[in-house]
Each structure stands twice: as structure tokens, then as C-alpha cells.
Design an enzyme around this catalytic site. Structure first.
Site, short mmCIF file in Angstrom:
data_model
loop_
_atom_site.label_atom_id
_atom_site.label_comp_id
_atom_site.label_asym_id
_atom_site.label_seq_id
_atom_site.Cartn_x
_atom_site.Cartn_y
_atom_site.Cartn_z
N SER A 76 0.92 -1.26 0.00
CA SER A 76 -0.10 0.01 0.11
C SER A 76 0.76 1.31 0.16
O SER A 76 2.04 1.24 0.52
CB SER A 76 -0.87 -0.05 1.19
N ASP A 77 0.45 2.15 -0.60
CA ASP A 77 0.93 3.54 -0.47
C ASP A 77 0.13 4.72 -0.65
O ASP A 77 -1.09 4.60 -1.18
CB ASP A 77 2.03 3.78 -1.54
N GLN A 78 0.53 5.72 0.00
CA GLN A 78 -0.33 6.85 0.15
C GLN A 78 0.40 8.18 -0.32
O GLN A 78 1.24 8.57 -0.20
CB GLN A 78 -1.10 7.16 1.26
N ALA B 117 -3.27 3.86 -2.45
CA ALA B 117 -3.21 2.72 -3.28
C ALA B 117 -3.00 1.32 -2.64
O ALA B 117 -2.20 1.35 -1.67
CB ALA B 117 -2.22 2.93 -4.25
#
EC number: 3.6.1.-
Length: 203
Positions: free
Chosen positions: A76-78, A113
Site C-alpha cells: 500500500s502507498d499513500q 493505493a
């Protein structure tokens, strides 16, 4: 009653060093391990915020999956954006204050994401969950006081919505309430179900 994975489900790994994502994933009551991916998280030239978040989520999952064959890996990435400009983790008090000053009274879009990599067949599920956050128009002394209390210097956008940071927010619009904290659990449970993971076991 604790939940269980079905017996045929593979080992689950969270590809992240984030304590926030670890806490969120633990809410699903599934056994999982944590592995920290070693990737360059810099955005590419001309890359949109959504594309950056999606690419990094997939790269994190793929990097860990390569070292742990046959596993289900969560990446996950933000990326936070204001006026199409990416807003990263501030890293310091001064940078965090500058971020909050710029965002006060404004709407900020957070792209969270999520990628689930299925190591059994190298299939990946990926999605960008967007959250629109309206920040309160607060004076400098309140923003400064908040930062000194909570010190959210490892958070994109300089606020922890799951804690005191909620007091500097006016509105949160999202289809997935845990997305802003860093791991969209509604999207994730859907991906896990498609990968054959069961959340409820009846004795």
C-alpha cells in the site's frame, strides 16, 4: 470468536514498515507476517499522484513477493495532493507546520493505493481509493500546538485522523473509512475474498 483463513489459503504478508497499517490489518484477525520492502519511493517525472501511489503499492508487494514465493502480499502507498502537487511526509516540525498552513481551509485529496499480490499465480489486484479531506481554517498557534502534541511527522498531510488530528479536519469524504489512515480495509477484504481467504469460521 476469532476468524480464520481457510486451510488452503497461503501465508499472508504485509509489505510495510508502517505501524498504522499493521494495526489496521490486525483488525481482520487473520494471521500475518510483516516484511519491509526495499524500494525507491520517489515519484517519477511527470507521474500523476494516483499513478505514483499505484506504482509504489505494486512495487512494494512485488518486492516482498519475490522473496516469499507462494504467499499473499499486501502493498500500500499513500500520496496526498493539493492543487495537483504531491504532499509527502513532512519529517520535521517546520515542514509540517508549512504543510498545515498551506492546507488550512482547503480540500486535500489523498490517494491510498492498495495491491494484493497472489504468489500462487503472480496475479495482482490493485486499486486507488481516494479520500477528500477538508481542513479547518485554524490560526498558526493552534496548528503549532497540535503538531507539538501529536508530532505527526511521519504522516503525509501532517495529521493523524485516527487521533487528535481529527480536531483540525472539517470533513472527510471516502468510500472506505480506513483508507485515510493508510490501509483501505473494505477494498482489501474484497481482494482477499477473491484470493480465497475466508473471514468467518463457524464451529
Amino acid at each position: 470468536m476469532p476468524t480464520e483463513q481457510i486451510s488452503s489459503a497461503p501465508r499472508l504478508i504485509l509489505a510495510s514498515s508502517s505501524a498504522y497499517r499493521k494495526e489496521l490489518l490486525s483488525r481482520l484477525q487473520l494471521p500475518f507476517d510483516v516484511a519491509v520492502p526495499d524500494i525507491d519511493e520517489s515519484p517519477l517525472p511527470g507521474e500523476t499522484p494516483s499513478a505514483t501511489a499505484l506504482r509504489l503499492a505494486r512495487e512494494k508487494a512485488a518486492a516482498v513477493a519475490a522473496k516469499h514465493p507462494g504467499c499473499l502480499v499486501i502493498g500500500s502507498d499513500q500520496v496526498a495532493t493539493l492543487d495537483d502537487e504531491q504532499i509527502g511526509k513532512p519529517g520535521s516540525h517546520a515542514a509540517a507546520l508549512a504543510q498545515l498552513q498551506k492546507m488550512r481551509g482547503r480540500e486535500v485529496v489523498f490517494h491510498t493505493a492498495l495491491c494484493l499480490w497472489d504468489g500462487r499465480n503472480s496475479q495482482s489486484y490493485i486499486e486507488d481509493i481516494q479520500t477528500v479531506v477538508k481542513f479547518r481554517d485554524l490560526p498558526d498557534h493552534e496548528l503549532d500546538a497540535y503538531l507539538r502534541i501529536e508530532q505527526p511527522y511521519d504522516c503525509a498531510g501532517s495529521a493523524k485522523n485516527e487521533a487528535l488530528g481529527i480536531a483540525i479536519l472539517e470533513r472527510i469524504d471516502s468510500s472506505d473509512p480506513t483508507a485515510l489512515t493508510g490501509l483501505p480495509l473494505i477494498a482489501l477484504t474484497g481482494m482477499l475474498r477473491r484470493a480465497g481467504v475466508s473471514f468467518f469460521h463457524i464451529q
